[in-house]
Each structure stands twice: as C-alpha cells, then as structure tokens.
Design a protein around this motif. Structure first.
Motif, short mmCIF file in Angstrom:
data_model
loop_
_atom_site.label_atom_id
_atom_site.label_comp_id
_atom_site.label_asym_id
_atom_site.label_seq_id
_atom_site.Cartn_x
_atom_site.Cartn_y
_atom_site.Cartn_z
N LEU A 44 -6.64 56.81 -122.65
CA LEU A 44 -7.27 55.79 -123.57
C LEU A 44 -8.28 56.28 -123.07
O LEU A 44 -8.77 56.38 -121.53
CB LEU A 44 -6.17 54.68 -123.05
CG LEU A 44 -4.77 54.31 -123.39
CD1 LEU A 44 -4.50 53.59 -123.41
CD2 LEU A 44 -4.48 54.53 -125.12
N THR A 45 -8.73 55.69 -123.48
CA THR A 45 -10.52 55.55 -123.73
C THR A 45 -10.46 53.84 -123.69
O THR A 45 -9.95 52.73 -124.18
CB THR A 45 -11.46 56.00 -124.14
OG1 THR A 45 -11.40 56.14 -125.33
CG2 THR A 45 -11.14 57.22 -123.60
N VAL A 46 -11.83 53.07 -123.22
CA VAL A 46 -11.87 51.76 -122.77
C VAL A 46 -13.52 51.42 -123.42
O VAL A 46 -14.11 52.27 -123.53
CB VAL A 46 -11.99 50.60 -121.66
CG1 VAL A 46 -12.28 49.64 -121.76
CG2 VAL A 46 -10.61 51.69 -121.16
N LYS A 47 -13.81 50.36 -124.35
CA LYS A 47 -14.56 50.02 -125.20
C LYS A 47 -14.84 48.68 -124.48
O LYS A 47 -14.27 47.97 -124.60
CB LYS A 47 -14.82 50.00 -126.43
CG LYS A 47 -14.83 51.17 -127.29
CD LYS A 47 -14.92 51.22 -128.98
CE LYS A 47 -15.13 52.68 -129.13
NZ LYS A 47 -14.97 53.13 -130.73
N TYR A 59 -18.86 54.41 -119.42
CA TYR A 59 -18.91 55.21 -118.37
C TYR A 59 -18.75 54.64 -116.66
O TYR A 59 -18.96 53.39 -117.01
CB TYR A 59 -20.40 55.25 -118.25
CG TYR A 59 -20.30 56.18 -119.95
CD1 TYR A 59 -20.41 56.78 -119.54
CD2 TYR A 59 -20.82 55.83 -120.98
CE1 TYR A 59 -20.31 58.04 -121.29
CE2 TYR A 59 -20.69 56.12 -122.52
CZ TYR A 59 -20.62 57.50 -121.99
OH TYR A 59 -20.72 58.32 -123.40
N LEU A 60 -17.95 55.27 -116.11
CA LEU A 60 -17.92 55.34 -114.58
C LEU A 60 -19.16 55.16 -113.71
O LEU A 60 -20.52 56.17 -114.74
CB LEU A 60 -17.29 56.32 -114.43
CG LEU A 60 -16.48 56.47 -114.54
CD1 LEU A 60 -14.70 57.67 -113.50
CD2 LEU A 60 -15.26 55.39 -113.89
N SER A 67 -11.84 57.62 -119.02
CA SER A 67 -10.39 58.50 -119.91
C SER A 67 -9.56 58.24 -118.84
O SER A 67 -9.31 58.61 -117.61
CB SER A 67 -11.18 59.64 -120.20
OG SER A 67 -10.05 60.32 -120.35
N ILE A 68 -8.51 57.54 -119.08
CA ILE A 68 -7.77 56.70 -118.39
C ILE A 68 -6.00 57.57 -118.96
O ILE A 68 -5.92 58.11 -119.55
CB ILE A 68 -7.42 54.83 -118.74
CG1 ILE A 68 -8.16 54.46 -118.18
CG2 ILE A 68 -6.00 55.22 -117.95
CD1 ILE A 68 -8.10 53.20 -119.46
N ALA A 69 -5.28 58.67 -117.72
CA ALA A 69 -4.06 58.99 -118.27
C ALA A 69 -3.15 58.43 -118.30
O ALA A 69 -3.19 57.25 -117.03
CB ALA A 69 -4.32 60.22 -117.14
N VAL A 70 -2.57 58.14 -119.33
CA VAL A 70 -1.28 57.37 -119.80
C VAL A 70 -0.78 58.36 -119.33
O VAL A 70 -0.31 58.98 -120.48
CB VAL A 70 -1.18 56.35 -120.44
CG1 VAL A 70 -2.77 55.85 -120.16
CG2 VAL A 70 -1.69 57.06 -121.90
N LYS A 90 -12.10 46.64 -125.73
CA LYS A 90 -10.97 47.42 -126.14
C LYS A 90 -10.27 48.76 -126.20
O LYS A 90 -11.11 49.24 -124.97
CB LYS A 90 -11.33 47.86 -128.47
CG LYS A 90 -12.37 46.44 -128.43
CD LYS A 90 -12.37 46.86 -129.93
CE LYS A 90 -12.95 45.47 -130.69
NZ LYS A 90 -14.42 45.82 -131.74
N PHE A 91 -9.10 49.16 -126.20
CA PHE A 91 -8.37 50.41 -125.84
C PHE A 91 -8.41 51.58 -126.83
O PHE A 91 -8.28 50.34 -128.64
CB PHE A 91 -7.19 49.89 -125.12
CG PHE A 91 -7.23 49.32 -124.11
CD1 PHE A 91 -7.34 49.98 -122.62
CD2 PHE A 91 -6.91 48.14 -124.02
CE1 PHE A 91 -7.48 49.14 -121.76
CE2 PHE A 91 -7.11 47.48 -122.55
CZ PHE A 91 -7.45 48.03 -121.81
N SER A 92 -8.59 52.77 -126.85
CA SER A 92 -9.04 53.35 -128.31
C SER A 92 -7.93 54.72 -127.76
O SER A 92 -7.58 55.33 -126.61
CB SER A 92 -10.23 53.89 -128.19
OG SER A 92 -10.78 52.72 -128.57
N THR A 93 -7.34 55.17 -128.47
CA THR A 93 -6.06 56.79 -127.96
C THR A 93 -7.24 57.49 -128.88
O THR A 93 -7.95 57.01 -129.90
CB THR A 93 -4.95 56.10 -129.33
OG1 THR A 93 -5.85 55.85 -130.82
CG2 THR A 93 -4.30 54.82 -128.82
N VAL A 94 -6.98 58.09 -127.64
CA VAL A 94 -7.88 59.58 -128.23
C VAL A 94 -6.22 60.23 -129.26
O VAL A 94 -7.13 60.96 -129.84
CB VAL A 94 -7.84 60.34 -126.90
CG1 VAL A 94 -8.14 61.98 -127.68
CG2 VAL A 94 -8.23 60.21 -126.06
#
Length: 111
Positions: A44-47, A59-60, A67-70, A90-94
């Motif tokens: 998942l990514t975060v906005k 961004y870190l 990018s979060i491993a789930v 917001k969370f986004s799926t890759v």
C-alpha cells in the motif's frame, strides 16, 4: 504511566484498486492499521494532505516514497512521526482488489 487512547476509523480500498476516501486524523497520530483477511494486495502507498483538498504521495526523509508491505489479516504498525505534518491520509493499492476491502486505521490521540 499515562494512558494512551487509540481511535479507529475505516478506510475502504475500492474494488479494482485506487485510493480510499480521506481519513481525517483530526489532530491525532496515525500509528497503524489492520488489514482484512481477504486482502490480496502486497503493498500500500499513502497520500497525505493538510487541507483535505490536494493529496500528495508521502515520501520518507531519504527521498523514497512510502511503500508499506502488507498481507491479509495483520496489524501493521507505523511510525507516527512520518505523519506529523498531515491531517488527512488516503491509502492506495498497487494492485487491484477483487472487491472493496476495509482497513481499520488506528489513530492515537495527541494531547
């Protein structure tokens, strides 16, 4: 020891992929989320947004996108310091989900 209150909010990953609706942290600190047993995405990514109007990828400090491993049926812990400058996320799926999935977003109250 001071007590810590954790609030929960829902973020729904849409069927087919894309962004969740905005989650209002309302002055709290995003500390993690729980994934459903049916989640098929691996990342998942975060906005993030201060106003809730314009969202930008988070961004870190090293310049890499967050990018979060789930995986399914997990509680994912996040460093709340990464979200100190934002009110909405917001969370986004890759990858695409076969149907909508609910994330339980964990928000620690900040006093």
């Amino acid at each position: 020891m001071a007590s810590t209150t954790i609030q929960s909010a829902q973020a729904i990953l849409p069927e087919g992929g894309g962004d969740t609706e905005a989650v209002d942290l309302d002055g709290g600190a995003l500390v993690g989320f729980e994934t459903p047993a049916t989640l098929s995405s691996f990342y998942l990514t975060v906005k993030a947004s201060i106003t809730g109007a314009a969202f930008h990828p988070l961004y870190l400090p090293n310049g890499e996108p967050l990018s979060i491993a789930v995986s399914a049926n997990k509680q994912i812990t996040l460093n709340p310091d990464l979200f100190g400058l934002t009110r909405y996320v917001k969370f986004s799926t890759v990858t695409a989900e076969a149907e909508a999935r609910i994330l339980n977003v964990l928000i620690r109250e900040v006093s």
